[in-house]
Write an enzyme that holds these catalytic residues in place. Structure first.
Site, PDB file in Angstrom:
ATOM      1  N   CYS A 111       5.117  37.204  51.936  1.00 41.03           N
ATOM      2  CA  CYS A 111       5.592  35.998  51.243  1.00 41.03           C
ATOM      3  C   CYS A 111       4.767  35.799  49.980  1.00 41.03           C
ATOM      4  O   CYS A 111       5.264  35.467  48.910  1.00 41.03           O
ATOM      5  CB  CYS A 111       5.429  34.756  52.127  1.00 41.03           C
ATOM      6  SG  CYS A 111       6.126  34.894  53.771  1.00 41.03           S
TER       7      CYS A 111
ATOM      8  N   CYS B 251      19.355  16.855  73.045  1.00 44.96           N
ATOM      9  CA  CYS B 251      20.156  15.623  73.155  1.00 44.96           C
ATOM     10  C   CYS B 251      21.562  15.951  73.661  1.00 44.96           C
ATOM     11  O   CYS B 251      22.112  15.220  74.482  1.00 44.96           O
ATOM     12  CB  CYS B 251      20.239  14.905  71.815  1.00 44.96           C
ATOM     13  SG  CYS B 251      18.879  13.754  71.510  1.00 44.96           S
TER      14      CYS B 251
END
Lengths: 285, 108, 151
Positions: free
Chosen positions: A100, A246
């Site tokens: 990176c 959820c």
């Protein structure tokens, strides 16, 4: 089966009891201050905002003991992931012999603000990209490396490390142009009842935040702390893992991590929570 | 878990005789041996079972850990420093791995 | 030293009086045989005294996976008068053992913190062994809420 479903739904709904104000009272509300920097954990919003009068960070719904873990970067176990991300940042990988760092240099400079406006429109892909998608695009196209799995420790380490560079900055996702329709789609999903319990995200996180569902204090479901260390997970997890949790809970078939549905939800929640400080990597229950 | 990563926080300097605070954290799942996998098989226990802090070769604080210690074990404890030297920290894993790190302190 | 009446001592006295009144016997902790054996093994049969040890833990833990616990013991921590070992037990866990701390005079203060797992609401017990062979203990109840949600 049907009987059970109704019973479960009754428990789930009936379990929501008024408790509200006690949990978040202005007077004894501690400030989120890390290393001398104070974070914005509640933002006044206009009356037509679904969370009016205030958008509140999930931090304010946690107990003192859980908050204490986020107040001290040493005690915050998510920093184990951050350290892994920091090492990966400069680790050469793939056919191009790059890390990176080879392109982006010092993350503290080049990644500052990146997390704050995720997901971000990508013209070539013709859709918004989450941080995970940006990272994997670099790995595939620039480094010639294998993409990381969404919930791998490498990906969580990198999103935590990159996200940390925006910590304290306000959430400011783009809402106009091509992003508008994605946010609208996310909003629609947010208010659509799903699953055997026939519940929408909004039933808990808009209609009942600040109240208990059995022993759990419902937050507004803001996303400014992700990826986050959850006590329940005993580890760091992605926002889309939380979405899935959820959906499992209301007995719905969850969408996949990185699916258009979850990206749209992320875009909507980013816009709804605009102004809150990025807390990545936060600590939640 | 041979990649378990320790973190320690020790002040860089202290006055002679000062009692300092040390914090340590290490990445580890601390698999308790109480959980079952999707097929109902018990996931075998795999924990860090011992933590040791020494200063210049003398024991300062040691802990025997049981599976009831949370994932990513954290410790905060005190040490009285009378001379400059090195704190050595050691974590022993059930699988035989040993994780070590150290930190120097200067007494002024 | 002035005699002080703390909230805890009043509550303890009150609770003891209450139980004594009902049952007609001194209040005794209702340990399981396993806990009693573990304590006996640690103390070599000696009865721990109360005082000097204090447990710092939340009254209500938000999540049983990560419950902060601090132990501190009054002691000069000199080479001839210090706290040697402290055993921490969670009476309601499948296995009651949590950790055993070993201090030394170089610890400076007999205080340490860690994080533990609690399966349910239960009593936490800490017993300290002093360098002179005496034992002191403290006990504290931690309520653990079982979440309704939070996949």
């Amino acid at each position: 089966m049907k009987k059970w479903t109704y019973a479960a739904a009754a428990i789930a709904i009936g379990g929501v009891v008024a408790a509200g104000a006690a949990a978040v009272s202005a007077e004894d509300k501690p400030m989120l201050t890390i290393d001398g920097e104070t974070f914005t954990t509640h933002v006044k919003v206009p009356d037509d905002h679904p969370l009016a009068p205030e958008v509140i960070s999930g931090w304010e719904y946690r107990t003192r003991e859980t908050q204490a873990l986020e107040l001290d970067d040493f005690q915050n176990p998510a920093f184990l992931a951050v350290e892994q991300g920091e090492e990966l940042w400069s680790a050469v990988d793939g056919s191009e012999g790059k890390s990176c760092e080879s392109c982006h240099g010092d993350a503290a400079e080049s990644m500052k603000g990146v997390r704050a406006n995720m997901p971000r429109w990508n013209e070539a892909a013709n859709k918004p990209w989450t941080l995970e998608e940006h990272i994997n695009s670099c790995r595939k196209d620039r480094m010639g490396a294998e993409p990381w799995k969404w919930e791998s420790s490498e990906m969580l380490g990198m999103t935590a490390y990159v996200g940390l560079q925006s910590r304290g900055m306000p959430m400011t996702v783009q809402t106009d142009g091509p992003m508008a329709s994605w946010i609208e789609k996310g909003k629609e999903l947010y208010y659509t009842r799903v699953g055997q319990l026939d519940m929408a995200c909004a039933n808990c996180h808009v209609d009942n935040y600040g109240k208990y569902i059995r022993a759990d204090l419902l937050s507004q479901g803001n996303i400014n702390g992700f990826p986050t260390y959850r006590l329940k997970w005993q580890g760091v997890g992605s926002l889309h893992r939380r979405f899935k949790g959820c959906m499992d809970q209301v007995r719905a078939k969850p969408y996949k991590r990185g699916s258009d549905e979850f990206v749209a939800l992320e875009a909507y929640l980013a816009s709804r929570g605009a102004g809150l400080s990025v807390e990545t990597p936060a600590v939640r229950n | 878990m041979a990649s378990a990563k320790p973190r320690v926080k020790v002040p860089k300097s202290a006055a002679a005789g000062e009692v300092i605070t040390i914090k340590t954290l290490i990445s580890h799942k601390m698999e308790s041996g109480q959980r079952k996998d999707k097929d109902g098989n018990v996931i075998p226990r795999s924990i860090i079972n011992k933590f040791t802090c020494e200063f210049n070769g003398q024991p300062v604080f040691t802990c025997d850990l049981e599976p009831a210690i949370s994932a990513n074990p954290f410790f905060e404890f005190s040490a009285k420093v009378t001379e400059s030297g090195t704190f050595k920290f050691t974590w022993n894993d059930d699988d035989g791995s040993v994780y070590e790190t150290s930190a120097d302190i200067k007494v002024e | 030293m002035t005699a002080t009446v703390t909230r805890r001592s009043v509550l303890t006295l009150g609770a003891a009086a209450f139980v004594t009144g009902i049952v007609g016997l001194p209040a005794r902790p209702a340990w399981s045989a396993e806990i009693a054996d573990t304590i006996k093994e640690f103390t070599g049969g000696a009865e721990p005294q109360t005082g000097r040890v204090s447990i710092d833990a939340p009254e209500i833990a938000e999540n049983g996976n990560t419950v902060p616990i601090g132990i501190s013991i009054e002691s000069p921590m000199t080479s001839d008068d210090y706290v040697a070992d402290v055993i921490i037990l969670a009476a309601g866990n499948p296995n009651p053992g949590v950790a055993t701390f070993h201090f030394s005079p170089m610890s400076g203060e007999a205080t340490a913190q860690t994080r533990m797992r609690l399966a349910k609401t239960q009593d936490i017990v800490a017993i300290a062994k002093m360098s002179d062979g005496s034992f002191y203990m403290d006990k504290r109840t931690v309520k653990v809420t079982i979440g309704g949600c939070g996949g």
